[in-house]
Design a protein around this motif. Structure first.
Motif, PDB file in Angstrom:
ATOM      1  N   GLU B  60       3.403   6.327  -2.547  1.00 39.43           N
ATOM      2  CA  GLU B  60       4.015   5.622  -1.433  1.00 39.43           C
ATOM      3  C   GLU B  60       5.204   4.774  -1.909  1.00 39.43           C
ATOM      4  O   GLU B  60       6.245   4.724  -1.275  1.00 39.43           O
ATOM      5  CB  GLU B  60       2.987   4.705  -0.741  1.00 39.43           C
ATOM      6  N   ARG B  63       8.162   7.013  -2.935  1.00 40.62           N
ATOM      7  CA  ARG B  63       8.966   7.453  -1.803  1.00 40.62           C
ATOM      8  C   ARG B  63       9.949   6.348  -1.396  1.00 40.62           C
ATOM      9  O   ARG B  63      11.122   6.607  -1.164  1.00 40.62           O
ATOM     10  CB  ARG B  63       8.084   7.801  -0.602  1.00 40.62           C
ATOM     11  N   CYS B  90      -5.100  17.424  -4.234  1.00 41.50           N
ATOM     12  CA  CYS B  90      -5.345  17.526  -2.795  1.00 41.50           C
ATOM     13  C   CYS B  90      -4.416  16.617  -1.997  1.00 41.50           C
ATOM     14  O   CYS B  90      -4.328  16.726  -0.783  1.00 41.50           O
ATOM     15  CB  CYS B  90      -6.809  17.229  -2.463  1.00 41.50           C
ATOM     16  N   SER B  91      -3.682  15.713  -2.691  1.00 35.20           N
ATOM     17  CA  SER B  91      -2.709  14.876  -1.989  1.00 35.20           C
ATOM     18  C   SER B  91      -1.332  15.518  -1.975  1.00 35.20           C
ATOM     19  O   SER B  91      -0.410  14.990  -1.361  1.00 35.20           O
ATOM     20  CB  SER B  91      -2.563  13.512  -2.656  1.00 35.20           C
ATOM     21  N   ILE B  93       0.031  18.101  -0.582  1.00 35.24           N
ATOM     22  CA  ILE B  93       0.617  18.542   0.692  1.00 35.24           C
ATOM     23  C   ILE B  93       1.133  17.365   1.529  1.00 35.24           C
ATOM     24  O   ILE B  93       2.301  17.339   1.907  1.00 35.24           O
ATOM     25  CB  ILE B  93      -0.389  19.386   1.511  1.00 35.24           C
ATOM     26  N   PRO B  94       0.274  16.345   1.821  1.00 28.30           N
ATOM     27  CA  PRO B  94       0.803  15.202   2.561  1.00 28.30           C
ATOM     28  C   PRO B  94       1.995  14.559   1.841  1.00 28.30           C
ATOM     29  O   PRO B  94       2.956  14.139   2.485  1.00 28.30           O
ATOM     30  CB  PRO B  94      -0.364  14.210   2.635  1.00 28.30           C
ATOM     31  N   LEU B  95       1.926  14.528   0.512  1.00 29.87           N
ATOM     32  CA  LEU B  95       3.008  13.923  -0.257  1.00 29.87           C
ATOM     33  C   LEU B  95       4.313  14.693  -0.039  1.00 29.87           C
ATOM     34  O   LEU B  95       5.365  14.111   0.225  1.00 29.87           O
ATOM     35  CB  LEU B  95       2.603  13.956  -1.724  1.00 29.87           C
ATOM     36  N   ILE B  97       5.136  16.661   2.469  1.00 31.72           N
ATOM     37  CA  ILE B  97       5.627  16.493   3.845  1.00 31.72           C
ATOM     38  C   ILE B  97       6.251  15.110   4.016  1.00 31.72           C
ATOM     39  O   ILE B  97       7.325  14.970   4.589  1.00 31.72           O
ATOM     40  CB  ILE B  97       4.474  16.694   4.861  1.00 31.72           C
ATOM     41  N   ALA B  98       5.567  14.101   3.483  1.00 33.30           N
ATOM     42  CA  ALA B  98       6.064  12.735   3.668  1.00 33.30           C
ATOM     43  C   ALA B  98       7.414  12.536   2.968  1.00 33.30           C
ATOM     44  O   ALA B  98       8.301  11.866   3.501  1.00 33.30           O
ATOM     45  CB  ALA B  98       5.045  11.730   3.138  1.00 33.30           C
ATOM     46  N   PHE B  99       7.582  13.098   1.778  1.00 33.50           N
ATOM     47  CA  PHE B  99       8.856  12.963   1.062  1.00 33.50           C
ATOM     48  C   PHE B  99       9.986  13.613   1.867  1.00 33.50           C
ATOM     49  O   PHE B  99      11.023  13.017   2.095  1.00 33.50           O
ATOM     50  CB  PHE B  99       8.775  13.629  -0.325  1.00 33.50           C
ATOM     51  N   PHE B 166       7.824  24.187   9.716  1.00 32.40           N
ATOM     52  CA  PHE B 166       7.202  23.040  10.420  1.00 32.40           C
ATOM     53  C   PHE B 166       7.371  21.738   9.649  1.00 32.40           C
ATOM     54  O   PHE B 166       7.402  20.654  10.229  1.00 32.40           O
ATOM     55  CB  PHE B 166       5.706  23.321  10.704  1.00 32.40           C
ATOM     56  N   VAL B 170       8.503  17.337  11.011  1.00 33.03           N
ATOM     57  CA  VAL B 170       7.657  16.145  10.971  1.00 33.03           C
ATOM     58  C   VAL B 170       8.544  14.903  10.960  1.00 33.03           C
ATOM     59  O   VAL B 170       9.522  14.840  10.217  1.00 33.03           O
ATOM     60  CB  VAL B 170       6.744  16.161   9.720  1.00 33.03           C
ATOM     61  N   LYS B 171       8.196  13.945  11.833  1.00 33.04           N
ATOM     62  CA  LYS B 171       8.993  12.714  11.879  1.00 33.04           C
ATOM     63  C   LYS B 171       8.448  11.728  10.854  1.00 33.04           C
ATOM     64  O   LYS B 171       7.249  11.664  10.600  1.00 33.04           O
ATOM     65  CB  LYS B 171       8.910  12.103  13.279  1.00 33.04           C
ATOM     66  N   ALA B 173       7.060   8.413   9.306  1.00 30.06           N
ATOM     67  CA  ALA B 173       6.176   7.393   9.878  1.00 30.06           C
ATOM     68  C   ALA B 173       6.977   6.143  10.209  1.00 30.06           C
ATOM     69  O   ALA B 173       7.816   5.714   9.433  1.00 30.06           O
ATOM     70  CB  ALA B 173       5.083   7.068   8.878  1.00 30.06           C
TER      71      ALA B 173
END
Lengths: 77, 321
Positions: B60, B63, B90-91, B93-95, B97-99, B166, B170-171, B173
């Motif tokens: 976090e 980023r 396992c983190s 994917i979210p990482l 997308i978030a980046f 996709f 993603v917007k 946060a």
């Protein structure tokens, strides 16, 4: 009733975290509203990049690794 | 300071077990005891320090630090932070997308994702202990360079087309999630948990690795590796890279074996290529990324890493000839 959200994409630690919270709530007799969010898009769009993460009533209380048993009691009481 | 482990192995092998020091068995047993004791001591001690220090960095925060930086600075930061920031597979994917949803370029994101698992603290510690701390440095620098060049290729070749569309919808946060409050005591207990967790995961591999190493140390003649896998054999490096792929995640077992192989004459570059592919080319973890990356990107990823390690192998063999 507190809203507890566990964020994890399905790894072992994430599932164990959810179970720990469920069991703790049962053993101390507190009712909680428990959700497990698996969708990586939702996880990412909530700003979470380290799983498992736990949000209680909108506040991030934990991320990464298994929580300690004593901590959990503090979150849900 | 580490001589204490030689003394311990001397005492156990020659005095307690009464194995003759002049025999092959004596050499193997001595090697096994000295190496296991030393590795477990160093792992515990150094992982505690590493775990404590890196409780200050997280994906976090990475980023946040990378957002809106000029590309060159972002690349440098991505690989430095990649080397020190842990994240579980396992983190990833979210990482990822978030980046991307924060506007961090794909190349920079990939540089971070390539470097982070490749520069592995357990491997670095074992490497330093077994082969020498200057090789730990070479390993870290080569790992960061591989991540940076890989990211730049992806950027230069405009490989965004190989990312599932996709992801770009993603917007980001809104608002920042606050980090949970962590006291110094909790950082220590976190580091302790992490160390115990790592030891639990690797102890068996360490024993097997050191056991195999001890066997080779005591029983395989010196000339064997020089004849079969020396610098004269041009296929040794690519073969080492290929052989390492199925060994993934057993880096703790591989390093003690590599130590002995080097002592028996396996060239530095071949050893480095072998260890780096063991750590970085992990098929199960690369397949996880399929959710966000199209198959050609996964193939690109694997081929790039394999080629990079082959070049590293030849390069170091040439340098240290």
């Amino acid at each position: 009733m507190k809203k507890v959200e566990v964020f994890g994409t399905g790894c072992k630690t994430c599932i164990a975290t959810e179970d720990m919270i469920k069991n703790k709530a049962k053993s101390i007799g507190v009712e909680i509203d428990l959700y497990h969010i698996h969708d990586p898009v939702e996880i990412a769009s909530r700003g979470i990049m380290t799983t498992p993460a736990v949000i209680v009533d909108g506040t991030l209380v934990h991320k990464g690794g298994l929580p300690h048993d004593a901590e959990i009691e503090g979150w849900i009481k | 300071m580490l001589e204490i482990f030689t003394a311990l192995a001397d005492a156990v092998t020659y005095d307690l077990l009464r194995v003759d020091s002049q025999t092959r068995l004596g050499e193997a047993v001595h090697f096994f005891i000295e190496d296991t004791a030393k590795i477990f001591f160093l792992l515990t001690f150094l992982m505690l320090i590493v775990g404590f220090l890196r409780s200050w960095v997280s994906p976090e925060k990475v980023r946040y630090w990378l957002e809106g930086k000029p590309k060159m600075i972002a690349y440098a930061l991505a690989v430095i932070l990649g080397a020190v920031t842990p994240f579980c597979s396992c983190s990833s994917i979210p990482l990822f997308i978030a980046f991307l949803s924060s506007g961090i370029p794909l190349g920079v994101t990939m540089a971070f994702l390539i470097t982070s698992p490749m520069v592995n603290e357990v491997a670095a510690i074992l490497f330093g202990e077994a082969i020498g701390w200057h090789f730990t440095l070479a390993y870290v620098v080569v790992g960061m360079a591989t991540g940076m060049v890989g990211g730049m290729f992806i950027d230069g070749l405009k490989l965004e087309k190989w990312v599932e569309p996709f992801v770009f919808q993603v917007k980001r946060a809104d608002g920042e999630l606050n980090e949970p409050q962590i006291t110094i005591k909790k950082r220590f207990s976190h580091a302790w948990d992490e160390t115990v967790d790592i030891l639990k995961r690797v102890w068996l591999y360490v024993l097997i690795g050191v056991g195999v190493g001890a066997g080779i140390h005591g029983f395989v003649p010196q000339e064997w590796f020089i004849t079969h896998a020396g610098t004269d054999n041009v296929f040794a490096v690519p073969l080492a890279v290929l052989m390492a792929v199925p060994l993934y995640s057993n880096v703790t077992g591989v390093v003690p074996v590599a130590e002995v192989l080097m002592e028996k004459g396996l060239p530095v570059g071949t050893t480095l290529a072998f260890i780096m592919s063991t750590v970085a080319i992990s098929l199960p973890e690369i397949v996880i990324l399929r959710k966000v990356l199209k198959p050609p990107m996964l193939v690109f990823f694997i081929v790039y890493l394999a080629l990079a390690f082959i070049i590293v192998g030849y390069g170091f063999n040439w340098l240290y000839q």
